[in-house]
Write a protein that holds these residues in place. Structure first.
Motif, short mmCIF file in Angstrom:
data_model
loop_
_atom_site.label_atom_id
_atom_site.label_comp_id
_atom_site.label_asym_id
_atom_site.label_seq_id
_atom_site.Cartn_x
_atom_site.Cartn_y
_atom_site.Cartn_z
N THR A 71 18.46 9.16 77.82
CA THR A 71 18.19 7.95 78.59
C THR A 71 19.51 7.26 78.88
O THR A 71 20.31 7.00 77.97
CB THR A 71 17.28 6.99 77.80
N ILE A 72 19.75 6.97 80.16
CA ILE A 72 20.99 6.33 80.60
C ILE A 72 20.64 5.02 81.29
O ILE A 72 19.91 5.01 82.29
CB ILE A 72 21.77 7.25 81.56
N GLU A 73 21.11 3.92 80.74
CA GLU A 73 20.89 2.61 81.35
C GLU A 73 22.00 2.34 82.34
O GLU A 73 23.18 2.45 82.01
CB GLU A 73 20.83 1.53 80.27
N GLY A 97 14.65 3.43 76.14
CA GLY A 97 14.50 4.88 76.16
C GLY A 97 13.10 5.32 75.79
O GLY A 97 12.11 4.74 76.22
N SER A 98 13.02 6.38 75.00
CA SER A 98 11.72 6.85 74.52
C SER A 98 11.59 6.58 73.02
O SER A 98 10.94 7.34 72.29
CB SER A 98 11.55 8.34 74.81
N ARG A 99 12.20 5.49 72.57
CA ARG A 99 12.08 5.11 71.17
C ARG A 99 10.63 4.75 70.86
O ARG A 99 9.96 4.08 71.65
CB ARG A 99 12.99 3.91 70.88
N MET A 100 10.14 5.21 69.72
CA MET A 100 8.76 4.94 69.33
C MET A 100 8.69 3.72 68.40
O MET A 100 9.58 3.50 67.58
CB MET A 100 8.16 6.15 68.61
N VAL A 127 17.52 4.34 83.79
CA VAL A 127 16.78 3.09 83.63
C VAL A 127 17.58 1.94 84.20
O VAL A 127 18.75 1.72 83.82
CB VAL A 127 16.45 2.83 82.14
N GLU A 128 16.97 1.17 85.11
CA GLU A 128 17.61 0.01 85.72
C GLU A 128 17.14 -1.27 85.03
O GLU A 128 16.12 -1.29 84.35
CB GLU A 128 17.30 -0.02 87.21
N PRO A 129 17.88 -2.36 85.17
CA PRO A 129 17.55 -3.60 84.45
C PRO A 129 16.15 -4.14 84.70
O PRO A 129 15.58 -4.81 83.83
CB PRO A 129 18.61 -4.59 84.96
N ALA A 189 24.67 2.02 78.84
CA ALA A 189 24.32 2.51 77.51
C ALA A 189 23.62 3.85 77.66
O ALA A 189 23.10 4.18 78.73
CB ALA A 189 23.41 1.52 76.79
N THR A 190 23.61 4.63 76.59
CA THR A 190 22.94 5.93 76.62
C THR A 190 22.40 6.24 75.24
O THR A 190 22.94 5.76 74.23
CB THR A 190 23.89 7.04 77.09
N ARG A 191 21.32 7.02 75.20
CA ARG A 191 20.77 7.46 73.92
C ARG A 191 20.10 8.81 74.11
O ARG A 191 19.66 9.17 75.22
CB ARG A 191 19.79 6.45 73.34
N LEU A 192 20.00 9.58 73.03
CA LEU A 192 19.37 10.89 73.04
C LEU A 192 18.22 10.90 72.05
O LEU A 192 18.39 10.55 70.89
CB LEU A 192 20.39 11.98 72.67
#
Length: 322
Positions: free
Chosen positions: A14-16, A285-288, A94-96, A30-33
């Protein structure tokens, strides 16, 4: 224990970004995997609430090893079945304002031998399971009847079977008489062959699914909440408003996990479903969501359903398909 099967798992990056401008260089904020795939997300949500779960996944190549490691870091029991292909990668921009542009790889072909090993792993592990949840798209080469055939074998063993998929695979899966089906608004429309513009449209399509084979249907409607049909309980409707969402990726999976958790722990399954789904929308992102993210008090459950109510929210206000 709740066992999940994800035939087409992924690594989800996920890339913001401040804005998506086609043809231009865009700097990430920001980014997360995260581990990805619908069944994987169900297992992650359950594990975040310390509920016993096991994720059955095909593991291919270095991406598959990384996926397994990420899941184990979240405390999930993983049954990884080695396959000949590679595990896919997905990217979400992902946009604001919450807009998500999602790019999904199709996944590798699963050979017949791969499928046999996966089915054996599910059947062997399901001996101690309360539910088996088959979620997500079918990778190339897998017949549309796969979930139906697996579901028949599970129900013969007395294991409750839930399915969350789309298109021909969803229609075929109803032949296994699953205990639960969780379509979203677009999947219901595809099944019924008409748009879902009102709650009446949703209830009619879900009722047809029950008449076709499903015991219960949990229809997720994005920002418009969810409808539960079947199981001798008639029709229930609820909603859990989100003032400011960050990402809808995986929210439908969190909703399914919440419903199953409510049934296992003796809570109100629809309230759990809606509160978990809304909590996921508030996260990046896809955080649960974990226990501290869930707000059950925000859920509005309606004893009577106004079937004429129009569906006004975005089609994917509480989920993105995978």
């Amino acid at each position: 224990m709740i066992l999940t099967l994800t035939l087409n798992p992924s690594l989800d990056r996920t890339i913001e970004i401040p804005a998506l401008v086609r043809g231009e260089m865009v700097r990430a904020a920001a980014t997360r995997l995260d581990p990805g795939g619908k069944g994987v997300n169900v297992a992650r949500a359950l594990a975040a609430h310390k509920l016993p779960t096991c994720a059955v996944i095909p593991r291919g190549g270095p991406e598959g090893r990384q996926l397994t490691e990420l899941l184990e870091e979240e405390g999930i029991d993983v049954c990884a079945v080695p396959v000949t292909g590679h595990t896919r990668s997905n990217v979400s921009l992902v946009e604001p304002d919450g807009s998500v542009t999602k790019i999904n790889e199709p996944g590798s072909v699963l050979a017949p031998d791969d499928l046999e090993r996966i089915v054996k792993a599910v059947l062997d592990t399901s001996a101690t399971a309360d539910w088996v949840v088959a979620s997500g798209s079918l990778p190339p080469g897998v017949p549309d009847t796969f979930y139906c055939e697996l579901g028949n074998r599970l129900t013969e063993r007395g294991v409750r079977f839930a399915v969350d998929t789309s298109g021909p695979a969803l229609t075929a899966a109803l032949g296994a008489r699953p205990a639960l089906v969780k379509p979203n608004r677009d999947e219901l429309a595809e099944f019924a062959g008409r748009p879902m513009d009102t709650l009446d449209d949703v209830v009619a399509a879900a009722t047809t699914m029950c008449e076709t084979g499903a015991e219960r249907v949990l229809a997720s409607l994005g920002a418009d909440g969810a409808v539960l049909v079947g199981g001798g309980m008639g029709v229930r409707y609820g909603e859990s408003p989100v003032d400011r969402g960050r990402s809808a990726v995986g929210a439908g999976d969190a909703m399914l996990a919440g419903y199953l958790a409510g049934g296992v722990t003796g809570g109100d399954a629809l309230v759990e479903a809606l509160s978990w789904g809304a909590a996921a929308v508030r996260l990046p992102g896809s955080r649960m969501p974990g226990p501290g993210d869930v707000d059950r008090a925000s859920v509005r459950s309606h004893a009577s359903v106004d079937l004429t109510r129009a569906l006004d929210g975005p089609r994917h206000g509480m989920e993105q398909t995978q």
